[in-house]
Motif scaffolding. Sequence first.
Motif, PDB file in Angstrom:
ATOM      1  N   VAL A 218       0.848  -1.202   0.000  1.00 15.32           N
ATOM      2  CA  VAL A 218       0.000   0.000   0.000  1.00 15.32           C
ATOM      3  C   VAL A 218       0.881   1.250   0.000  1.00 15.32           C
ATOM      4  O   VAL A 218       0.628   2.207  -0.741  1.00 15.32           O
ATOM      5  N   LYS A 219       1.948   1.215   0.795  1.00 11.40           N
ATOM      6  CA  LYS A 219       2.856   2.377   0.875  1.00 11.40           C
ATOM      7  C   LYS A 219       3.508   2.645  -0.490  1.00 11.40           C
ATOM      8  O   LYS A 219       3.485   3.766  -0.990  1.00 11.40           O
ATOM      9  N   LYS A 220       4.018   1.584  -1.107  1.00 14.78           N
ATOM     10  CA  LYS A 220       4.696   1.745  -2.406  1.00 14.78           C
ATOM     11  C   LYS A 220       3.704   2.206  -3.481  1.00 14.78           C
ATOM     12  O   LYS A 220       4.036   3.037  -4.326  1.00 14.78           O
ATOM     13  N   THR A 221       2.495   1.668  -3.428  1.00 16.48           N
ATOM     14  CA  THR A 221       1.470   2.059  -4.414  1.00 16.48           C
ATOM     15  C   THR A 221       1.125   3.535  -4.235  1.00 16.48           C
ATOM     16  O   THR A 221       1.030   4.289  -5.210  1.00 16.48           O
ATOM     17  N   GLY A 222       0.956   3.959  -2.978  1.00 18.46           N
ATOM     18  CA  GLY A 222       0.658   5.364  -2.681  1.00 18.46           C
ATOM     19  C   GLY A 222       1.774   6.267  -3.186  1.00 18.46           C
ATOM     20  O   GLY A 222       1.518   7.294  -3.832  1.00 18.46           O
ATOM     21  N   GLU A 223       3.012   5.883  -2.926  1.00 18.17           N
ATOM     22  CA  GLU A 223       4.159   6.708  -3.363  1.00 18.17           C
ATOM     23  C   GLU A 223       4.211   6.802  -4.892  1.00 18.17           C
ATOM     24  O   GLU A 223       4.535   7.834  -5.460  1.00 18.17           O
ATOM     25  N   PHE A 224       3.867   5.707  -5.545  1.00 21.87           N
ATOM     26  CA  PHE A 224       3.850   5.672  -7.011  1.00 21.87           C
ATOM     27  C   PHE A 224       2.771   6.625  -7.561  1.00 21.87           C
ATOM     28  O   PHE A 224       3.023   7.398  -8.482  1.00 21.87           O
ATOM     29  N   LEU A 225       1.585   6.583  -6.956  1.00 28.15           N
ATOM     30  CA  LEU A 225       0.462   7.372  -7.480  1.00 28.15           C
ATOM     31  C   LEU A 225       0.598   8.858  -7.176  1.00 28.15           C
ATOM     32  O   LEU A 225       0.121   9.707  -7.934  1.00 28.15           O
ATOM     33  N   ARG A 226       1.243   9.192  -6.061  1.00 32.44           N
ATOM     34  CA  ARG A 226       1.274  10.610  -5.669  1.00 32.44           C
ATOM     35  C   ARG A 226       2.185  11.459  -6.552  1.00 32.44           C
ATOM     36  O   ARG A 226       2.258  12.671  -6.392  1.00 32.44           O
ATOM     37  N   LYS A 227       2.853  10.833  -7.509  1.00 34.41           N
ATOM     38  CA  LYS A 227       3.664  11.605  -8.472  1.00 34.41           C
ATOM     39  C   LYS A 227       2.771  12.351  -9.475  1.00 34.41           C
ATOM     40  O   LYS A 227       3.220  13.241 -10.172  1.00 34.41           O
ATOM     41  N   PHE A 228       1.521  11.928  -9.577  1.00 39.70           N
ATOM     42  CA  PHE A 228       0.678  12.477 -10.644  1.00 39.70           C
ATOM     43  C   PHE A 228      -0.198  13.621 -10.133  1.00 39.70           C
ATOM     44  O   PHE A 228      -0.806  13.495  -9.061  1.00 39.70           O
ATOM     45  N   PRO A 229      -0.265  14.718 -10.914  1.00 41.63           N
ATOM     46  CA  PRO A 229      -1.089  15.852 -10.467  1.00 41.63           C
ATOM     47  C   PRO A 229      -2.538  15.405 -10.259  1.00 41.63           C
ATOM     48  O   PRO A 229      -3.061  14.624 -11.052  1.00 41.63           O
ATOM     49  N   PHE A 231      -3.574  13.558  -7.806  1.00 46.40           N
ATOM     50  CA  PHE A 231      -3.623  12.199  -7.238  1.00 46.40           C
ATOM     51  C   PHE A 231      -4.570  12.113  -6.039  1.00 46.40           C
ATOM     52  O   PHE A 231      -5.150  11.072  -5.757  1.00 46.40           O
ATOM     53  N   GLU A 232      -4.733  13.264  -5.341  1.00 46.43           N
ATOM     54  CA  GLU A 232      -5.554  13.273  -4.109  1.00 46.43           C
ATOM     55  C   GLU A 232      -6.958  12.753  -4.368  1.00 46.43           C
ATOM     56  O   GLU A 232      -7.615  12.210  -3.497  1.00 46.43           O
ATOM     57  N   LYS A 233      -7.421  12.965  -5.617  1.00 43.82           N
ATOM     58  CA  LYS A 233      -8.817  12.614  -5.946  1.00 43.82           C
ATOM     59  C   LYS A 233      -8.979  11.139  -6.318  1.00 43.82           C
ATOM     60  O   LYS A 233     -10.112  10.666  -6.476  1.00 43.82           O
ATOM     61  N   ILE A 234      -7.870  10.424  -6.503  1.00 39.15           N
ATOM     62  CA  ILE A 234      -8.016   8.995  -6.846  1.00 39.15           C
ATOM     63  C   ILE A 234      -8.579   8.271  -5.611  1.00 39.15           C
ATOM     64  O   ILE A 234      -7.982   8.324  -4.535  1.00 39.15           O
ATOM     65  N   ARG A 235      -9.719   7.648  -5.803  1.00 35.92           N
ATOM     66  CA  ARG A 235     -10.331   6.912  -4.689  1.00 35.92           C
ATOM     67  C   ARG A 235      -9.568   5.605  -4.479  1.00 35.92           C
ATOM     68  O   ARG A 235      -9.273   4.898  -5.438  1.00 35.92           O
ATOM     69  N   ILE A 236      -9.244   5.302  -3.221  1.00 30.94           N
ATOM     70  CA  ILE A 236      -8.519   4.058  -2.937  1.00 30.94           C
ATOM     71  C   ILE A 236      -9.444   3.144  -2.147  1.00 30.94           C
ATOM     72  O   ILE A 236     -10.033   3.553  -1.142  1.00 30.94           O
ATOM     73  N   MET A 264      -3.055   1.171   7.306  1.00 31.32           N
ATOM     74  CA  MET A 264      -2.852   1.429   5.880  1.00 31.32           C
ATOM     75  C   MET A 264      -3.612   2.682   5.451  1.00 31.32           C
ATOM     76  O   MET A 264      -3.123   3.490   4.672  1.00 31.32           O
ATOM     77  N   ARG A 265      -4.838   2.817   5.996  1.00 34.07           N
ATOM     78  CA  ARG A 265      -5.628   4.006   5.649  1.00 34.07           C
ATOM     79  C   ARG A 265      -4.910   5.275   6.111  1.00 34.07           C
ATOM     80  O   ARG A 265      -4.781   6.242   5.371  1.00 34.07           O
ATOM     81  N   SER A 266      -4.404   5.230   7.343  1.00 34.69           N
ATOM     82  CA  SER A 266      -3.783   6.441   7.869  1.00 34.69           C
ATOM     83  C   SER A 266      -2.506   6.799   7.091  1.00 34.69           C
ATOM     84  O   SER A 266      -2.212   7.970   6.840  1.00 34.69           O
ATOM     85  N   LEU A 267      -1.786   5.765   6.663  1.00 29.68           N
ATOM     86  CA  LEU A 267      -0.597   5.985   5.824  1.00 29.68           C
ATOM     87  C   LEU A 267      -0.959   6.745   4.540  1.00 29.68           C
ATOM     88  O   LEU A 267      -0.287   7.702   4.144  1.00 29.68           O
ATOM     89  N   LEU A 268      -2.044   6.310   3.912  1.00 29.89           N
ATOM     90  CA  LEU A 268      -2.477   6.947   2.658  1.00 29.89           C
ATOM     91  C   LEU A 268      -3.011   8.355   2.907  1.00 29.89           C
ATOM     92  O   LEU A 268      -2.786   9.264   2.111  1.00 29.89           O
TER      93      LEU A 268
END
Length: 279
Positions: A218-229, A231-236, A264-268
């Motif tokens: 979950v951490k690695k996936t979050g780090e990968f996705l947050r590179k994109f403008p 990203f906050e709106k992507i529902r997980i 995991m939720r709090s990490l994201l």
Amino acid sequence: MKAVVNHILPFSSVDGPGNRTVIFFQGCNLDCKYCHNPETRNLCGHCGDCVKSCPTGALLKRENKVVYQKDKCVDCDTCIKVCKQGASPKTKEMTAKEIFAAVKKQIPFIRGITVSGGECSLYPQVVEELFVLAKEAGLSTLMDSNGMISFKEYPGLLQYTDGVMLDIKCFKEKDHIKITGHPNTMVLENAAYLAQLNKLEEVRMVIVPDLYEGKESVKKTGEFLRKFPGFEKIRIKLIAFRPMGVRKEYAHYKTPEQESLEEMRSLLQKMGFETIILI
Ligand code: SF4
Ligand code: SF4
């Protein structure tokens, strides 16, 4: 052009925003150990093994093909339990127009349609044609996909797709192969491509402690996705493994603790994702 359809659910409130009609296609290009609908993985090979098991005579063998008679079926699912090929005889080959005819009745009551599976992206032409019809009727269009086809190669399909709800089964390639039988290179390429187009509606991760380290993934996936403008709106969506419907050889896997899902939720949340759903 026809696609094999497992079933059509007229109303669903869990397959994207609002009330939606969901089309479940038959066949999948992955083989996940924790698959909750294992009978949707393959196309029927017409071996005939299930025919005799049907208590109502809803299945016939005619000219080397198994014929399903819906009007005689009582949905006991004995045929599905008998099938050793991960298939179902209760499927139907349908054109986009035929599928849309089954959607039309619900139009006053739904916000849109979602295509799911099995794996909907195995039928890109039919889905595109279906989405064109849905758009003409003012409906929104979502795909629930494992991301194993290259979306870049289907610009027409994406033009009529409002968003993709993408499975990132896990981030580490070695674990992805263990879970699904395939690497996740294409899935991550698609995640990046869709995020850039602002069409990554949702990312889904099934948390299975017996198969891989959920928190790290979950951490690695979050780090990968947050590179994109944006990203906050992507529902997980973090989905706790549960054994319902899973093949018996994998049904012993444990359900994750609520506490670890909350971590995991709090990490994201700390990374900036605004909508994280635990189910
Ligand atoms: S689900 Fe339908 S077709 Fe399958 S065994 Fe039961 S009655 Fe027969
Ligand atoms: S559903 Fe399975 S058991 Fe029945 S005919 Fe098809 S492949 Fe054979």
